[in-house]
Scaffold this active site. Sequence first.
Site, PDB file in Angstrom:
ATOM      1  CG  ASP A 201      -1.660   1.264   1.454  1.00 37.08           C
ATOM      2  OD1 ASP A 201      -1.424   2.235   0.712  1.00 37.08           O
ATOM      3  OD2 ASP A 201      -2.488   1.307   2.384  1.00 37.08           O
ATOM      4  CD  GLN A 204      -0.359   8.903   3.614  1.00 36.35           C
ATOM      5  OE1 GLN A 204       0.362   9.876   3.385  1.00 36.35           O
ATOM      6  NE2 GLN A 204      -1.665   9.011   3.732  1.00 36.35           N
TER       7      GLN A 204
HETATM    8  N1  PMP Z   1      -3.679   3.551   2.600  1.00 38.80           N
HETATM    9  C1  PMP Z   1      -3.095   4.560   3.253  1.00 38.80           C
HETATM   10  C2  PMP Z   1      -1.806   4.307   3.977  1.00 38.80           C
HETATM   11  C3  PMP Z   1      -3.697   5.816   3.254  1.00 38.80           C
HETATM   12  O1  PMP Z   1      -3.132   6.811   3.912  1.00 38.80           O
HETATM   13  C4  PMP Z   1      -4.905   6.007   2.547  1.00 38.80           C
HETATM   14  C5  PMP Z   1      -5.602   7.349   2.520  1.00 38.80           C
HETATM   15  N2  PMP Z   1      -5.728   7.967   3.776  1.00 38.80           N
HETATM   16  C6  PMP Z   1      -5.466   4.922   1.874  1.00 38.80           C
HETATM   17  C7  PMP Z   1      -4.814   3.715   1.920  1.00 38.80           C
HETATM   18  C8  PMP Z   1      -6.741   5.022   1.116  1.00 38.80           C
HETATM   19  O2  PMP Z   1      -6.593   5.868   0.038  1.00 38.80           O
HETATM   20  P1  PMP Z   1      -7.876   6.329  -0.793  1.00 38.80           P
HETATM   21  O3  PMP Z   1      -8.846   6.876   0.217  1.00 38.80           O
HETATM   22  O4  PMP Z   1      -7.346   7.381  -1.702  1.00 38.80           O
HETATM   23  O5  PMP Z   1      -8.398   5.140  -1.502  1.00 38.80           O
END
Ligand code: PMP
Length: 407
Positions: A201, A204
């Site tokens: 993921d 960030q």
């Molecule tokens: N993973 C992490 C580490 C995040 O910080 C975020 C967003 N806060 C997400 C996933 C989800 O991203 P999105 O809402 O753009 O799908």
Amino acid sequence: PPAFNVARVRADFPILGLTVAGKPLVYLDNAASSQMPQPVIDRLVRYQSTEHANIHRAVHYLSETATAAYEAARTRLQRFINAREAREVIFTSGTTEGINLVAHGWGRQNIRAGDEIILTVLEHHSNIVPWQMLALEKGAILRVVPINDAGELLVDEYEALFNERTRLVSVGHVSNALGSINPVKQMIAFAHARGVPVLVDGAQAAPHLAVDVQDLDCDFYAFSGHKMCGPTGIGVLYGRAALLEAMQPFKGGGDMIHTVTFEKTTYAPIPNKFEAGTPPIAAAIGLGAAVDYLSSIGMPAIAAHEHELLRYATEHLSALPGVRLMGTAKDKAAVLSFAVQGIHPHDMGTLLNQEGVAVRTGHHCAQPLMVRLGVVATSRASFAFYNTLADVDALVAGIRSVQKVFA
Ligand code: PMP
């Protein structure tokens, strides 16, 4: 690239000129969403003004123009993360959709009762809930890597979780709540030595570090446009071509098929197999412009400036009486979660807003991590390359004045 000049960078971001509550905006909520520079705004306006049509469909001028721009954006993203091929870049609506795509397209085929998926206690809900849903459906088991009090993953414990039932690792590259940069390259090598694929993921990480999916050797890498100077509603799932080819589509519809009869449908090759329906064309083109913008500044320059912000902010916040920083990993992105004695994070956020300072307060979509930290919420200041040392000073002054209100 030319030397990093924060004043010149800031001039590219019209929104940074706003005043809030009569004070200059100090935007420290970049981990939620970053702001958009003029070249990206201009690219969106140009697309909407002179290039817009549906893609992959018609032979007319506008459809061909839009298709070329959309596919050029894919190539920009491919280069940005150093993927081998453009077809390994799937446009999604964001990190959340990318992870759900893998949970459905890969997970439903490959996860069986008793199989184990390794996550970490640092994960965002979007890297927990899709796996939990899959585990519930299949009777699989989630195993969770713990952290130390600094917010660093315990790599020994990670390695000890592996057994013959381990099927997947899904791990955040950088924690949105604490900023910890996880040793994903090392974790991937360990998993691969045991034949286990790894999803990273990167929500960030992609905005802050130079990401090289070939160097990491990850199998999947998901990230979001709106955290890296691009629009909302667009993100990328990188996947190794062989894995993507073997996977089932997540959504069915137009543009993802080869042939359709009522008896049987055959699917288009990747990436189209995973891009059913009309995609967010404008947003993808905007994200292409965003990574061009980031590359023109240079990810190493961005990381260096943000590191200086982190160093300065850590020094000044930890010097404030009554302020406790959470997350002191040695390898860390410019995210500061903090607690202020006697002041609820919600009050802190509300009163900082009156000083023009935008921070996030709450559980940061990481409730299991909050439990581990023994808090229900934190205040979080998260920096981007357009922030300045003066922004840190404004945050510190803001916290002091909130403390006076509660004194
Ligand atoms: N993973 C992490 C580490 C995040 O910080 C975020 C967003 N806060 C997400 C996933 C989800 O991203 P999105 O809402 O753009 O799908």
